[in-house]
Design an enzyme around this catalytic site. Structure first.
Site, PDB file in Angstrom:
ATOM      1  N   LEU A   1      36.952  44.104  39.099  1.00 25.98           N
ATOM      2  CA  LEU A   1      38.315  43.666  39.381  1.00 25.98           C
ATOM      3  C   LEU A   1      38.832  42.655  38.366  1.00 25.98           C
ATOM      4  O   LEU A   1      38.205  41.612  38.131  1.00 25.98           O
ATOM      5  CB  LEU A   1      38.377  43.060  40.790  1.00 25.98           C
ATOM      6  CG  LEU A   1      39.732  42.536  41.255  1.00 25.98           C
ATOM      7  CD1 LEU A   1      40.739  43.674  41.368  1.00 25.98           C
ATOM      8  CD2 LEU A   1      39.591  41.800  42.591  1.00 25.98           C
ATOM      9  N   ASP A   2      39.975  42.986  37.750  1.00 29.58           N
ATOM     10  CA  ASP A   2      40.719  42.073  36.871  1.00 29.58           C
ATOM     11  C   ASP A   2      39.881  41.517  35.715  1.00 29.58           C
ATOM     12  O   ASP A   2      40.047  40.359  35.319  1.00 29.58           O
ATOM     13  CB  ASP A   2      41.308  40.906  37.680  1.00 29.58           C
ATOM     14  CG  ASP A   2      42.377  41.370  38.651  1.00 29.58           C
ATOM     15  OD1 ASP A   2      42.997  42.413  38.400  1.00 29.58           O
ATOM     16  OD2 ASP A   2      42.601  40.674  39.668  1.00 29.58           O
ATOM     17  N   THR A   3      39.000  42.336  35.162  1.00 29.68           N
ATOM     18  CA  THR A   3      38.169  41.881  34.050  1.00 29.68           C
ATOM     19  C   THR A   3      38.340  42.748  32.803  1.00 29.68           C
ATOM     20  O   THR A   3      37.669  42.519  31.813  1.00 29.68           O
ATOM     21  CB  THR A   3      36.678  41.873  34.441  1.00 29.68           C
ATOM     22  OG1 THR A   3      36.290  43.195  34.845  1.00 29.68           O
ATOM     23  CG2 THR A   3      36.415  40.898  35.572  1.00 29.68           C
ATOM     24  N   GLY A  54      42.026  38.704  41.459  1.00 31.94           N
ATOM     25  CA  GLY A  54      42.174  39.176  42.823  1.00 31.94           C
ATOM     26  C   GLY A  54      43.527  38.846  43.426  1.00 31.94           C
ATOM     27  O   GLY A  54      44.516  38.626  42.735  1.00 31.94           O
TER      28      GLY A  54
END
Length: 211
Positions: A200-202, A174
């Site tokens: 998000l961001d995975t 994040g």
């Protein structure tokens, strides 16, 4: 056989090593054979797909860069492209920030004939339909500090999107990862390039670098 074990005993080459060694010793590696060989490798590792690009044989990927207000990720990409270090064609930049005609980025893009599209966005309207209209004729997208795209955008675009995250994932996802790292007492930071997914961001990590 390869004499590389610490105990002096020869190590048997893997199927992958044997395949690549055989091809590297050949004077020519036909393009069709190359695709077949890498398909075998992808099947060995249960890959979902196999994509082979040879810079001297294949056309370059056509990409668009989506950028936010901060310049550093975008500028780094542009200069790497200018120096020939990226086997892609950056053919457009889309941003939610209106850069003036005298800014470094705008002058660089104008010099190289790269269009710049400014789309004013809000939390309520991310202008995703307009972005989708602009990016239809692309191979993939790169997000250079750009905001989160919706799941609907990902499903509609249906091609790879790569994000440059200014933190070492999977930690500090994040916004403001540097502050997260500082507050956690971490003594080093870095950046991560990864594929974009709905969460998000995975997405799968491509490369990371500490700084």
């Amino acid at each position: 056989m390869v004499p590389s074990n610490p105990g002096g005993r020869p190590r048997r080459r893997s199927t992958r090593e044997q395949l690549l060694l055989t091809r590297s010793r050949s004077k020519e590696w036909p393009r069709a054979q190359m695709d077949e060989d890498f398909l075998k490798l992808s099947n060995m590792f249960n890959a979902k797909k196999s994509v082979v690009r040879v810079p001297n044989l294949d056309p370059k990927y056509k990409i668009y860069v989506l950028a936010s207000k901060q310049d550093h990720c975008l500028v780094d990409l542009l200069h790497e492209w200018q120096d020939g270090r990226l086997p892609v064609d950056i053919t457009c930049v889309i941003s939610n920030h209106d850069r003036g005609p005298k800014t470094h980025v705008f002058c660089f893009l104008e010099k190289h004939g790269i269009p710049y599209h400014y789309l004013c966005t809000t939390k309520e309207n991310k202008r995703e339909e307009e972005i989708l209209d602009l990016v239809q004729d692309t191979d993939f997208l790169i997000l250079a500090r750009y905001m989160v795209l919706s799941g609907n955008f990902l499903k509609t675009y249906r091609k790879d999107i790569i994000n440059i995250h200014h933190g070492l994932l999977p930690s500090f996802k994040g916004g403001n990862p540097s502050r997260q790292a500082f507050d956690a007492g971490v003594k080093f930071i870095g950046a991560t390039s990864h594929f974009v997914t709905e969460e998000l961001d995975t997405g799968p990590i491509m490369e990371q670098m500490e700084s």
